[in-house]
Scaffold this motif. Structure first.
Motif: not given
Ligand SMILES: Nc1ncnc2c1ncn2[C@@H]1O[C@H](COP(=O)(O)OP(=O)(O)OP(=O)(O)O)[C@@H](O)[C@H]1O
Ligand SMILES: [Mg+2]
Lengths: 221, 250
Positions: A2, A4, A70, A72-73, A75, B206, B232-233, B245-247
């Protein structure tokens, strides 16, 4: 991969490259003092700009990733940790440079080789370098177990610094006429000791990144 | 105080096991976001909370759901009364083919309210709560279809609010909207939680992190993780949640 992930991989590589440069800067500045090598000191001083350039590049990279992706977690924790590791590496680079510059700005100063041996400067340099190398290993291999060793190494550095202080105090008492050059050596130790603190900060950031643990301002493991 | 308490909910569409042993509690005046990949059961679970699934043939549910302490699947429960307590807003704005005013007044009238001055007052209040009043106060007699998509969605929210529900369910309320309308809906959710408990399904990570106090991550009909949204985030406990959530998901 990906988008990111590609960005994070590139960021990680920049940090690793900067880290290697900083390790080499610290090693060379220590070597320069130990062997009164002004040329080597010059090299360190010249490469200081490169460390600064990395710092700016990495800061900017982090800012862009946060703005555009943006994260998260893990990352997000990675980018936040990198921001702080970056600042600490830059400071470490500064210390290496200012140690090296002692030889450049005071070319006539003559340091007592016996004193350097007695104060254990080589050991001090090696220990600090070890902390930096372990930090890099922990970061590259994502291993908090390696980062944990940095905290005990920092205690060793503090102890070496303490012992050296006694050596210097005795030396100045016995050779008051050489107090001035002795003070310079003390400042080198002081810088190496601070450098160790920055390595500890970095280890804390690695724990935050990998385990989401906050070790700041708390007794270490 | 708990507004919603689901206990060991299992749900089937014929022989398809769509929800597996879901237990989840929602506190009063909180916003909860449901996230998870398409088909994981978010909408199904949302519909369980106001018995919308009752309308679908061949479905079966076990477990219990309490709203403000009352079992909504108890035999004596009147579904129309329940829907007054638990309002719903859908993904696509679905105003009635009526005037803006009537869109809101209708729900009140169906509920037996005849006092016109009360209705007028309630219409104004609801439109204000839905942050739409200033944009429509001079055209209340115009068709609801003359509004933009974002305005229509806020009208639907106003309609849901008019009957003073305790819980507002929103199924991807902003997914068909532009960023400005989306921001308005998100601001609105933030304002509304003073008076309502809100559950929102969203595909926008988001959005979930911006609007909600707690986040529930569903996967393949299971509730994988339910925790404070900040947790969670920043530090989800389950790898599956983190991957989603990180894709990094699938
Ligand atoms: N009316 C129905 N009859 C049979 N199966 C259904 C029905 N509605 C949903 N399902 C199935 O139940 C599962 C959960 O669907 P649901 O609509 O709750 O998912 P979702 O999480 O809301 O997905 P999306 O994000 O795409 O809206 C899916 O596998 C879906 O195919
Ligand atoms: Mg859905």
């Amino acid at each position: 991969m990906r988008h990111l992930e590609q960005e994070l991989t590139a960021l990680r590589q920049d940090v690793i490259d900067m880290w290697r440069l900083v390790i080499s800067q610290v090693g060379k500045s220590g070597e320069a003092i130990l062997s009164f090598d002004k040329d080597l000191a010059m090299q360190v001083s010249m490469r200081e700009k490169k460390v600064d350039a990395y710092e700016l590049k990495i800061d900017n990279f982090c800012e862009n990733i946060i703005a555009l992706h943006q994260p998260v977690a893990i990352d997000l924790r990675f980018v936040l940790a990198v921001l702080k590791i970056n600042a600490n590496l830059e400071r470490i680079g500064d210390f290496a440079n200012s140690i090296a510059r002692l030889l450049i700005t005071h070319p006539s100063i003559s340091l007592d080789a016996d004193l350097i041996t007695q104060a254990n400067l080589r050991e001090m340099v090696e220990e600090v370098k070890k902390m930096l190398v372990h930090g890099l290993e922990a970061f590259e291999n994502e291993k908090t177990s390696i980062a944990a060793s940095i905290f005990s190494e920092d205690s060793v550095v503090d102890e070496l610094n303490d012992r050296a202080a006694h050596v210097f105090a005795k030396y100045i008492e016995a050779n008051p006429d050489r107090a001035y050059e002795c003070l310079h050596l003390i400042s080198v130790f002081r810088k190496l000791e601070r450098l160790g603190d920055h390595c500890s900060n970095i280890a804390e950031e690695i724990f935050f990144y990998l385990d989401a643990k906050i070790l700041k301002h708390s007794p270490k493991i | 105080m708990l507004t919603v308490e689901a206990k060991n909910v299992d749900f089937y569409y014929s022989d398809f096991h769509a929800l597996k042993n879901i237990s989840l509690e929602v506190e009063k005046n909180k916003v909860v976001a449901f996230i998870g990949p398409s088909g994981c059961g978010k909408s199904t679970f949302l519909r369980i909370l106001n018995r919308m699934n009752d309308l679908i043939d061949g479905t079966r549910m076990t477990g219990s759901v309490l709203i403000e302490g009352e079992d909504i699947y108890a035999p004596n429960v009147r579904v129309d009364e329940l829907r007054k307590k638990v309002g719903m807003v859908f993904q696509k704005p679905n105003p009635f083919p009526k005037t803006i005013f009537e869109n809101i007044a209708y729900g009140l009238r169906v509920n037996g309210i005849k006092d016109n001055s009360f209705i007028e007052q309630r219409v104004e209040e609801s439109l204000k709560s839905a942050a739409l009043w200033d944009e429509v106060k001079d055209k209340l007699k115009k068709s609801a279809f003359a509004l933009s998509g974002g305005q229509q969605q806020r009208l639907c929210i106003a309609r849901a609010l008019a009957i003073s529900p305790k819980v507002v369910l929103m199924d991807e309320p902003a997914s068909a909207l532009d960023p400005i309308s989306t921001a308005k809906i998100e601001e609105l959710i933030y304002e509304l939680k003073k008076d309502y408990t809100i559950i929102i399904v969203t595909h926008n990570m988001q959005q979930a992190s911006r609007v909600s106090d707690k986040t529930a991550y569903f996967y393949l009909g299971e509730l994988i993780e339910y925790d404070d949204t900040t947790k969670i985030f920043t530090n989800p406990q389950k790898e599956s949640t983190q991957n989603y959530i990180t894709g990094r998901f699938g």
